[in-house]
Design an enzyme around this catalytic site. Structure first.
Site, PDB file in Angstrom:
ATOM      1  CB  THR A 101     -21.396 -35.922   8.799  1.00 34.45           C
ATOM      2  OG1 THR A 101     -21.646 -37.156   8.122  1.00 34.45           O
ATOM      3  CG2 THR A 101     -20.258 -36.120   9.778  1.00 34.45           C
ATOM      4  CE  LYS A 128     -19.717 -40.456   7.949  1.00 37.61           C
ATOM      5  NZ  LYS A 128     -20.759 -39.670   7.276  1.00 37.61           N
ATOM      6  CE  LYS A 138     -19.192 -31.252   7.504  1.00 36.47           C
ATOM      7  NZ  LYS A 138     -20.187 -32.313   7.885  1.00 36.47           N
TER       8      LYS A 138
END
Length: 290
Positions: free
Chosen positions: A95, A170, A238
């Site tokens: 990701t 995502k 993050k």
């Protein structure tokens, strides 16, 4: 069957690589921690990547690492992106930012290589069970091969658009999940404070409009105060930072995501960064006690 280099043998990558070997693919594996490589090879057929030189006739390099810098280190700093034959694939399950994916796509295309940003959803259990949802950003010419290679651990896959579109999809997933977990944490906390049977409440509301994957899979462990599983707070922070940066660049409003990310930062500051993302309940309980 394909000759694959698989980089990143963490909680997600290790079982995904296992599914590939079970399907008959030939794997060469790598990880920053050589101990994880040794552990994986102890239970799976394959070989370890020697240094940063790829074996001959690699069809695909698959990455499952944590951050933009990790992808750049393996592909650019270590020169892997320039060793692949034309027509081969780089499949990045990490990701990352969409900008990173787009940049890797440009570099790969110079060598006739397809870069595919293919983040996944389904968590560690989904990886173990081979039941992940894949969000693909890639050239349409690479999509069929991508589907064939990743099939052993895929429940659902969709071509979301060109390189970068997978990561943006995502981001939508993480934005939705962040709000769901906070809402669930508040619901469990409210039930606890009002002397309700949390399990009974969740079993009932989980059959109605309030149901979600998070409710079904996390309410019990949250109520028990168990947070040593699943996706870590550090990594979710993050991911949400990536979402907020992309939102700023695209003029999108994410007030709830921004607030939940602030809560995750509070958990990190209090030493809970390695706990599961459902530790948002722990924050509410601690605030109640103070």
């Amino acid at each position: 069957m394909s000759n694959i280099v698989f980089i990143g043998l963490g909680n997600m990558g290790a079982p995904m690589a296992h599914h590939l070997t079970q399907a008959g693919h030939t794997l060469t594996v790598a990880n920053r921690s050589t101990a994880k490589v040794a552990t994986w090879l102890g239970g799976n057929a394959g070989s370890a990547l020697t240094g940063t030189t790829l074996p001959d006739n690699v069809d695909a390099v698959i990455l499952c690492v944590s951050r933009d810098a990790d992808v750049e280190e393996w592909l650019v700093d270590n020169g892997i992106i320039n060793q692949l034959k034309p027509g081969s694939l780089i499949i990045d399950h990490s990701t990352t930012s969409a900008g990173l994916a787009e940049n890797m796509g440009r570099i790969a295309a110079e060598n006739g290589v397809y870069f595919c940003d293919v983040p996944v959803s389904g968590g560690q259990q989904g990886a173990i069970n081979g039941q992940l949802s894949l969000m693909a950003g890639c050239d349409s010419e690479a999509y069929e091969t991508l589907c064939q290679i990743t099939a052993p651990y895929t429940k659902a896959i969709a071509h979301m658009g060109p390189v970068g579109a997978g990561q943006k999809t995502k981001m939508v997933n993480q934005i939705c999940v962040a709000g769901l977990i906070q809402a669930l944490a508040e619901g469990v906390h409210f039930a606890q404070q009002n002397d309700l049977d949390v399990g009974k409440v969740m079993a009932l509301v989980g059959q109605g409009a309030a149901s979600s994957w998070q409710l079904q899979n996390r309410h019990e462990t949250m109520h028990k105060g168990e947070y040593d599983h699943g996706f870590a707070v550090d990594l979710m922070h993050k991911d949400l930072q990536i979402c907020l940066e992309q939102a700023l660049a695209s003029n999108a409003e994410l007030p709830v995501t921004q607030q939940v990310d602030q809560y995750y930062q509070e958990l990190i500051a209090s030493g809970n960064g390695s706990k599961d993302t459902s530790a948002l309940l722990l924050r509410l309980q601690n605030h109640h006690l103070t």
